[in-house]
Design a protein around this motif. Structure first.
Motif, short mmCIF file in Angstrom:
data_model
loop_
_atom_site.label_atom_id
_atom_site.label_comp_id
_atom_site.label_asym_id
_atom_site.label_seq_id
_atom_site.Cartn_x
_atom_site.Cartn_y
_atom_site.Cartn_z
N GLY A 140 0.79 -1.22 0.00
CA GLY A 140 0.00 0.00 0.00
C GLY A 140 0.82 1.26 0.00
N PHE A 145 -5.56 11.89 0.93
CA PHE A 145 -6.81 11.79 1.68
C PHE A 145 -6.89 10.58 2.60
CE2 PHE A 145 -8.23 8.74 -1.39
CZ PHE A 145 -7.70 9.17 -2.59
N GLY A 146 -5.84 9.77 2.67
CA GLY A 146 -5.94 8.65 3.61
C GLY A 146 -4.76 7.70 3.51
N ASN A 148 -2.76 4.21 3.59
CA ASN A 148 -2.97 2.80 3.24
C ASN A 148 -4.31 2.53 2.57
OD1 ASN A 148 -0.71 1.27 3.80
ND2 ASN A 148 -1.14 1.25 5.99
N LEU A 149 -4.96 3.59 2.06
CA LEU A 149 -6.27 3.36 1.44
C LEU A 149 -6.11 2.76 0.05
CD1 LEU A 149 -8.40 6.28 2.73
CD2 LEU A 149 -9.04 3.88 2.66
N ILE A 150 -4.92 2.89 -0.51
CA ILE A 150 -4.65 2.34 -1.84
C ILE A 150 -3.61 1.24 -1.67
CG2 ILE A 150 -3.76 2.90 -4.14
CD1 ILE A 150 -6.47 4.20 -3.36
N GLY A 151 -3.90 0.07 -2.19
CA GLY A 151 -2.96 -1.03 -2.08
C GLY A 151 -3.52 -2.29 -2.67
N ASP A 223 -8.26 -11.75 3.61
CA ASP A 223 -8.73 -10.83 4.63
C ASP A 223 -10.25 -10.74 4.69
OD1 ASP A 223 -8.27 -9.13 6.72
OD2 ASP A 223 -7.84 -7.37 5.50
N SER A 304 -14.35 7.08 11.47
CA SER A 304 -15.48 6.90 10.55
C SER A 304 -15.00 6.54 9.15
CB SER A 304 -16.35 8.16 10.51
OG SER A 304 -15.72 9.17 9.75
N TYR A 305 -13.69 6.67 8.88
CA TYR A 305 -13.14 6.26 7.58
C TYR A 305 -12.53 4.85 7.63
CZ TYR A 305 -13.81 11.05 6.07
OH TYR A 305 -14.38 12.24 5.74
N ASP A 306 -12.72 4.16 8.75
CA ASP A 306 -12.07 2.86 8.91
C ASP A 306 -12.51 1.86 7.84
OD1 ASP A 306 -10.46 1.18 10.97
OD2 ASP A 306 -12.19 -0.06 10.48
N LYS A 307 -11.54 1.08 7.35
CA LYS A 307 -11.81 0.14 6.25
C LYS A 307 -12.74 -1.01 6.66
CE LYS A 307 -7.45 -0.65 4.73
NZ LYS A 307 -6.49 0.38 5.12
N LYS A 309 -15.36 -0.81 8.46
CA LYS A 309 -16.73 -0.34 8.65
C LYS A 309 -17.71 -1.06 7.72
CE LYS A 309 -17.60 3.57 7.58
NZ LYS A 309 -18.38 4.63 7.08
N SER A 310 -18.88 -1.38 8.22
CA SER A 310 -19.89 -2.01 7.38
C SER A 310 -21.22 -1.34 7.65
CB SER A 310 -19.97 -3.50 7.70
OG SER A 310 -20.95 -4.11 6.91
N LEU A 311 -21.93 -0.96 6.58
CA LEU A 311 -23.23 -0.29 6.70
C LEU A 311 -23.18 0.86 7.70
CD1 LEU A 311 -25.43 -3.52 6.75
CD2 LEU A 311 -24.99 -2.02 4.81
N GLU B 82 -10.45 9.59 -5.01
CA GLU B 82 -10.85 10.56 -3.99
C GLU B 82 -12.37 10.65 -3.86
OE1 GLU B 82 -8.66 14.15 -3.72
OE2 GLU B 82 -9.82 14.77 -1.96
N PHE B 85 -13.50 7.84 -1.74
CA PHE B 85 -13.20 8.12 -0.35
C PHE B 85 -14.21 9.11 0.23
CE2 PHE B 85 -10.81 10.61 2.84
CZ PHE B 85 -10.52 9.59 3.74
N LYS B 88 -17.38 7.81 1.17
CA LYS B 88 -17.19 6.79 2.22
C LYS B 88 -17.49 5.38 1.72
CE LYS B 88 -17.48 9.85 6.16
NZ LYS B 88 -17.69 9.96 7.59
N LYS B 91 -15.66 -1.60 2.04
CA LYS B 91 -15.42 -2.90 1.40
C LYS B 91 -16.71 -3.60 0.97
CE LYS B 91 -10.90 -3.96 3.03
NZ LYS B 91 -9.93 -5.02 3.04
N ASP B 92 -17.85 -3.13 1.48
CA ASP B 92 -19.12 -3.78 1.12
C ASP B 92 -19.74 -3.17 -0.15
OD1 ASP B 92 -19.62 -1.34 2.27
OD2 ASP B 92 -21.17 -2.03 3.64
N ILE B 113 -7.25 -1.70 -6.33
CA ILE B 113 -6.31 -1.05 -5.41
C ILE B 113 -7.00 -0.25 -4.30
CG2 ILE B 113 -4.46 -0.94 -7.15
CD1 ILE B 113 -5.03 2.09 -7.40
N TYR B 114 -8.31 0.01 -4.42
CA TYR B 114 -9.00 0.78 -3.38
C TYR B 114 -9.21 -0.13 -2.17
CZ TYR B 114 -12.37 3.85 -1.09
OH TYR B 114 -13.01 4.67 -0.19
N MET B 115 -8.69 0.29 -1.02
CA MET B 115 -8.76 -0.53 0.21
C MET B 115 -8.27 -1.95 -0.03
SD MET B 115 -12.11 0.67 2.24
CE MET B 115 -12.21 2.35 2.86
N ARG B 116 -7.25 -2.09 -0.85
CA ARG B 116 -6.67 -3.40 -1.20
C ARG B 116 -7.66 -4.33 -1.88
NH1 ARG B 116 -4.10 -3.05 4.08
NH2 ARG B 116 -2.06 -2.08 3.78
#
Lengths: 353, 353
Positions: A140, A145-146, A148-151, A223, A304-307, A309-311, B82, B85, B88, B91-92, B113-116
């Motif tokens: 990553g 804007f964040g 490790n958001l790209i990887g 993951d 609130s930007y955590d990867k 997060k669901s719904l 962006e 992001f 928001k 992954k879902d 690549i977005y959020m791996r």
């Protein structure tokens, strides 16, 4: 194979591809790898110390990049990709990352997207990189804007962990890696936590932590369930890093995160007070302090930007004893609403504000 | 399932992941997909025509991006990442690409690549995108220093090929896609070439070409042997695009490339003159002309950056009859030195200069 080298074969998600992990001493001058061509990407601070010797051993080109977290920027990625193109790197070339976690993450990502994927090898030189970044294929970079958001998830062809490189590491870097080792112990292997106290740059513990992470990752390489337990301490840890504008060492943020999420596990009735106090003791060597600018609101916003997060709900990994993360129907994380979080956030401020 | 929809399940390299391909008419208003959330990325020219209706059907957010090859730039990628992001996207969420090959390639890359890695669906609206870009999971963007040099192999969750969208395609776009259909016929399925003559926007032929490409890709998802045959016509084709600074339609470059590489196959003694002449006839509807600035030297220079190159040698896919690419020990390409290429380059200049 030399007896001083331990070799472990890891099986990631692509059946045709395995990762060979070599652990031992003085590995950088051993002929462990073969390929048509190597290109080494090295943290510029390590160029003289290890880079030139490894380049000589592999008859490789060498690309030096900035030290530290800066290495994981779009600018450095663009520079690296263009260098590879200018060097006419083709699909038969193996990229070698030599440095800490940032170099490993950057090079893994570059390898995964250059010409739709070329092979790479990781040579981590810090404790944190050995037990965390190098294992599991996560790559990553940080975007404006964040983090490790790209990887991608892209396993290396080989990992070479030369524990000799750790002897020159400063104390703060040790502590940094130690936080991730404790985390792995808390979620998966209580023995690791027992070994922490007498920890004095002990290579056996490094190998044990690597093996625990490998065991977790191999059960869920992409993951989707079990592997998520590795995010223990990281929902709050990543949030703290964002609040501190990344001016806090990852290890310290994870240490506070592990403690806070242990507190949450206790608050929600899963973890005993006795285990929680033991966990607090494990972190006594860490100087734990919340970053400037910390408020519960700022942390909630950052999370609130955590990867995970669901719904729209925040999700946390929780433990019910030292060495065991809770499965929650195989998802290994549980929705936690703001009300449930409140007393943990208050406790953090009280203890470490 | 509605009888007018044909559904095929594709098995890419990751065992846990399959791609559902839907082919039929009026598919954009059918409920074929389910997910927690969709975000559609649409070619801005198609927003009114299809985008708003699909967004309504999927209750999706809509992101419009520039039309044509520009969509595959770093600038548009950064804009898209962006936006995701800011919306928001987690992954879902499933990303949906609606448009031609450039939109499919860009969205596939962004999803990888977005959020791996998040899931994506391709809704190709051109012939070229249906038979080529949408099948096989290759994604990519163009960099200032090279086209498609950055990308991943990342299969979509689903592909929706609504042949109704082809009815509004201009003639030049048909011809563009036709070149790739002929290519697939030349390397793998002679029947496809037999069906070309009476070709009048025939959906059955579209499906046949898609199925041939699926059959090739499934045998070698990671592009290590058999799949390379799909590069037939592309060593020279890509070279011509570079020489023309990408001001030549991909289909026309591939058409010249297929003809030239058929000529090379004949020159090197693999293909009969009779088959070569039949191939030349297949391309009679194409206006074939070498781009301005073409010289054999300029083409050789451009080809020196080819991704198939190994140990500094140019490699070509070759055929020994219509419908069959030569295996060359399973590599499906063969080193060709400049001397062997010369008469083909001269022939190109003579015929199409």
């Amino acid at each position: 194979m030399d007896e001083s080298v331990k070799k472990i074969v890891i099986h990631p998600h692509v059946p045709s591809q395995t990762t060979e992990l070599f652990v031992g001493r003085h590995l950088l001058s051993k002929e462990l790898l073969s390929a048509a061509r190597f290109v080494i990407v090295v943290d510029q601070k390590l160029k003289d110390l290890y880079g030139d010797a490894l380049a000589h051993c592999l008859r490789a080109d060498l690309i030096a990049i900035p030290s530290g977290e800066k290495a994981k920027s779009k600018q450095v990625l663009d520079y690296l990709l263009e260098e590879l193109f200018q060097l006419k790197v083709g699909k038969d070339t193996v990229l070698v990352a030599l440095g800490g976690g940032a170099v490993c993450d950057l090079v893994g990502f570059a390898a995964s997207i250059y010409m739709r994927g070329i092979a790479h090898v990781l040579v981590p030189t810090t404790l944190l990189a050995m037990v965390d970044a190098a294992i599991g294929g996560k790559t990553g970079i940080d975007m404006p804007f964040g983090k490790n958001l790209i990887g991608t998830i892209y396993p290396p062809k080989a990992i070479i962990a030369d524990v000799e490189t750790l002897s020159s590491l400063p104390e703060t870097e040790w502590i940094n890696g130690l936080a991730e080792i404790i985390k792995i112990g808390l979620i998966y292997d209580a023995d690791i936590c027992d070994d922490i106290e007498p920890f004095t740059k002990n290579p056996a513990l490094v190998l044990k932590a690597m093996q625990a992470k490998i065991a977790i990752v191999q059960q869920d390489p992409l993951d989707r369930s079990l592997r998520r337990m590795l995010n223990f301490g990281h929902t709050i840890g990543h949030g703290l890093e964002a609040v501190a504008d990344y001016q806090i060492p990852h290890g310290r943020a994870v240490a506070i995160g592990c403690l806070a999420e242990s507190h949450l596990s206790w608050q929600l009735g899963y973890l005993s007070m006795q285990d929680f106090l033991k966990i607090q003791a494990l972190f006594h060597r860490f100087s734990l302090q919340l970053p400037k600018g910390y408020t519960p609101q700022a942390l909630l916003h950052a999370m609130s930007y955590d990867k995970k997060k669901s719904l729209g709900k925040l999700r946390f990994v929780l433990i019910d004893q030292i060495g065991r993360a809770l499965p929650f129907d195989g998802a290994y994380c549980r929705n936690v609403d703001h009300e449930e979080l409140k007393s943990t956030l208050d406790w953090m401020e009280e203890q470490y504000g």
